[in-house]
Write an enzyme that holds these catalytic residues in place. Structure first.
Site, short mmCIF file in Angstrom:
data_model
loop_
_atom_site.label_atom_id
_atom_site.label_comp_id
_atom_site.label_asym_id
_atom_site.label_seq_id
_atom_site.Cartn_x
_atom_site.Cartn_y
_atom_site.Cartn_z
N ASP A 73 1.14 -3.15 4.34
CA ASP A 73 2.02 -2.17 4.97
C ASP A 73 2.73 -2.89 6.11
O ASP A 73 2.19 -3.04 7.21
CB ASP A 73 1.20 -0.98 5.48
CG ASP A 73 2.07 0.04 6.19
OD1 ASP A 73 3.26 -0.24 6.43
OD2 ASP A 73 1.55 1.14 6.50
N LYS A 84 11.11 1.26 9.51
CA LYS A 84 11.49 0.85 10.88
C LYS A 84 12.65 -0.16 10.89
O LYS A 84 13.77 0.23 10.62
CB LYS A 84 10.24 0.41 11.63
CG LYS A 84 9.22 1.58 11.66
CD LYS A 84 8.09 1.47 12.62
CE LYS A 84 7.39 2.83 12.72
NZ LYS A 84 6.02 2.87 12.27
N TYR A 110 -2.54 2.99 10.07
CA TYR A 110 -1.71 4.16 9.76
C TYR A 110 -0.72 3.80 8.65
O TYR A 110 -0.06 2.76 8.73
CB TYR A 110 -0.96 4.61 11.01
CG TYR A 110 -0.10 5.84 10.80
CD1 TYR A 110 -0.69 7.09 10.55
CD2 TYR A 110 1.29 5.77 10.85
CE1 TYR A 110 0.08 8.22 10.37
CE2 TYR A 110 2.07 6.91 10.66
CZ TYR A 110 1.46 8.13 10.42
OH TYR A 110 2.24 9.25 10.24
C1 PLP Z 1 5.41 3.99 11.31
C2 PLP Z 1 4.49 3.54 10.26
C3 PLP Z 1 4.39 4.19 9.01
C4 PLP Z 1 5.08 5.48 8.73
O1 PLP Z 1 6.46 5.39 8.73
P1 PLP Z 1 7.33 6.72 8.94
O2 PLP Z 1 8.73 6.24 8.80
O3 PLP Z 1 6.97 7.24 10.27
O4 PLP Z 1 6.95 7.67 7.85
C5 PLP Z 1 3.62 3.62 8.05
N1 PLP Z 1 2.94 2.49 8.27
C6 PLP Z 1 3.00 1.84 9.44
C7 PLP Z 1 2.25 0.57 9.63
C8 PLP Z 1 3.75 2.36 10.48
O5 PLP Z 1 3.76 1.73 11.67
#
Ligand code: PLP
Length: 463
Positions: free
Chosen positions: A277, A305, A182
């Site tokens: 990511d 995060k 994601y």
């Molecule tokens: C949470 C998450 C996102 C998206 O971040 P948001 O602040 O919710 O837009 C992207 N990549 C990873 C790996 C994530 O866990």
């Protein structure tokens, strides 16, 4: 840390003692007293009904709605340390920590104080502030292999902007992403496998155009040969390979050495940028995130995060040579009215300062996670429950399936009925787990071994 500092809250663990009336909601006290561990969600359910009138599905992010596990979501009133306190007065041990940001626990004082002090001086200016440089300098010093960083407001924005930068830098259009990883909700990432085995992706949400989908190629996690085949079939057209270096959005999935080092080698050979990511892994697997933990350099790294300490912050970072392509230094456009917001920066700075000064917290978290892993595994094995547990650092996921979970397909094989029983069973006993089998738990360092023991005991009760 590790203890809830507000002592009167402990009483609220037992809803019976918190009210003088014969009834709690519409349930008679004696009924509650007869039911051990009984917890009430009346007010949460009422709030959800009300929310649904004005907010689509009653939530501002879909996973919160409990669709995967059934039942109504729980509305939070406040939180401290490892515990959530919901609108019905229940205390819950929290294994989500706002999906990762609150690695030191809820309402961590240095972070809260920093935000309060900053707020008194104004909340947004749309002009440069010194604290942006302070956080940038600290982040660059903690993370290997990056010279410059740009702050945005979410992980979604970070990944979307990083891909634009990769395309602008390489002059190529296509990207490879992995099924089950994601990267936020921007169009290029809402792609599922197409019909052919090695073919273009197709939109997996209405509103994403075929035109966008054709530039995102899908591969399977831990399948280096599949990626090589895609790279060969699209030679000279691929700008970037993007992945979660340790995946957390299909459960916790660990990359094999062959896969992750193979990707690095392939990218270098083919002039493809490797995008990590690290929205989940950054400042969680260690000061330097997955790059440091795996001993591998990415070309662009995305954060979210933890870097915001619980306020909306995302970021992407790279070597100066790549970052110089970004506006206003270079031609690749990217902007944000609230980017680098002083409240968000102060929370991020306080959080990273804590982690930088106490790096032993990462080992402490990993130990707690291992303890939890062993405890749960022992119970499930004794009870004869088919399971797999994946863990890396402070990320862990429990899968109710027979075969090792190494990619999206193997993760999807988990028994969802067992998961639902597990999730609701834990909830009834005051343990809040991610309400989806595809999510990793995020441990926070406020969790005590007593909390972990309670959690393991709770698993015993369910099966
Ligand atoms: C949470 C998450 C996102 C998206 O971040 P948001 O602040 O919710 O837009 C992207 N990549 C990873 C790996 C994530 O866990």
């Amino acid at each position: 840390m590790g203890k809830c500092s507000i002592s009167e809250k402990k009483k609220r663990n037992n809803p019976v003692s918190s009210s003088g009336s014969d009834y709690v909601g519409s349930i008679r006290r004696t009924d509650i007293e007869n039911t051990e561990h009984y917890m009430l969600y009346q007010r949460s359910s009422a709030l959800f009904t009300e929310a649904k009138k004005y907010i689509p599905g009653g939530v501002n992010s879909p996973v919160r709605a409990f669709k995967a596990v059934g039942g109504d979501p729980i509305f939070v009133k406040e939180a401290k340390g490892a515990y959530l306190y919901d609108e019905d007065g229940n205390q819950l041990i929290d294994y989500i920590a706002s999906w990762g940001p609150l690695i030191l626990g809820h309402a961590h004082e240095p972070v809260i104080n920093a935000v309060i002090e900053k707020a008194k001086k104004g909340t947004s200016f749309g002009m440069p502030t010194e604290i942006e440089t302070e956080l940038a300098q600290l982040a660059v010093s903690m993370v290997p292999n990056i010279d410059k960083i740009r702050f945005v407001n979410s992980g979604t924005e970070a990944c979307m902007s990083a891909v634009r930068l990769a395309r602008g830098y390489t002059g190529k259009d296509k990207i490879i992403k992995f099924a089950g990883c994601y990267h936020g909700h921007s169009d290029s990432f809402l792609i599922q496998a197409g019909s052919g085995a090695v073919t273009f992706g197709s939109p997996n949400s209405p509103g994403v155009t075929q035109g966008t989908a054709k530039d995102t190629l899908l591969a399977n996690y831990n399948d280096l040969e599949g990626v090589k085949a895609l790279a060969e079939a699209n030679k000279g057209e691929i700008a970037a390979i993007i992945l979660e270096p340790v995946a957390g959005n299909m459960g916790c999935i660990i990359p094999t050495d062959e896969f992750i080092y193979g990707l690095r080698e392939l990218c270098t050979q083919e002039g493809i940028l490797l995008l990590f990511d690290e929205v989940m892994t950054g400042f969680r697997l260690g000061k330097g995130g997955a790059q440091e933990a795996l001993g591998i350099d990415a070309d662009i790294v995305m954060f979210g995060k933890v870097i915001g300490g619980g306020l909306p912050v995302g970021a992407f970072a790279a070597r100066a040579e790549i970052m110089s392509h970004l506006a206003p230094e270079g031609p690749v456009y990217q902007a944000g009215t609230l980017s680098g917001n002083p409240l968000a920066m102060s929370a991020g700075l306080a959080m990273l300062t804590e982690l930088n000064n106490k790096p032993e917290v990462f080992a402490s978290l990993a130990q707690k996670t291992e303890y939890l892993h062993k405890g749960i595994a022992k119970v499930l094995t004794e009870k004869g429950v088919t399971h797999q547990i994946n863990r890396y650092g402070s990320m862990i996921s429990v899968h109710f399936c027979e075969d090792p979970v190494v990619d999206f397909a193997s993760s999807a094989k988990g028994n969802n009925d067992t998961f639902k029983k597990y999730f609701h069973g834990m909830l009834e006993q005051g343990v809040y787990l991610p309400p989806s089998a595809f999510e990793s738990y995020f441990l926070n360092d406020a969790l005590s071994y007593t909390d972990l023991d309670k959690t393991i005991e709770a698993v015993k009760t369910i099966f």
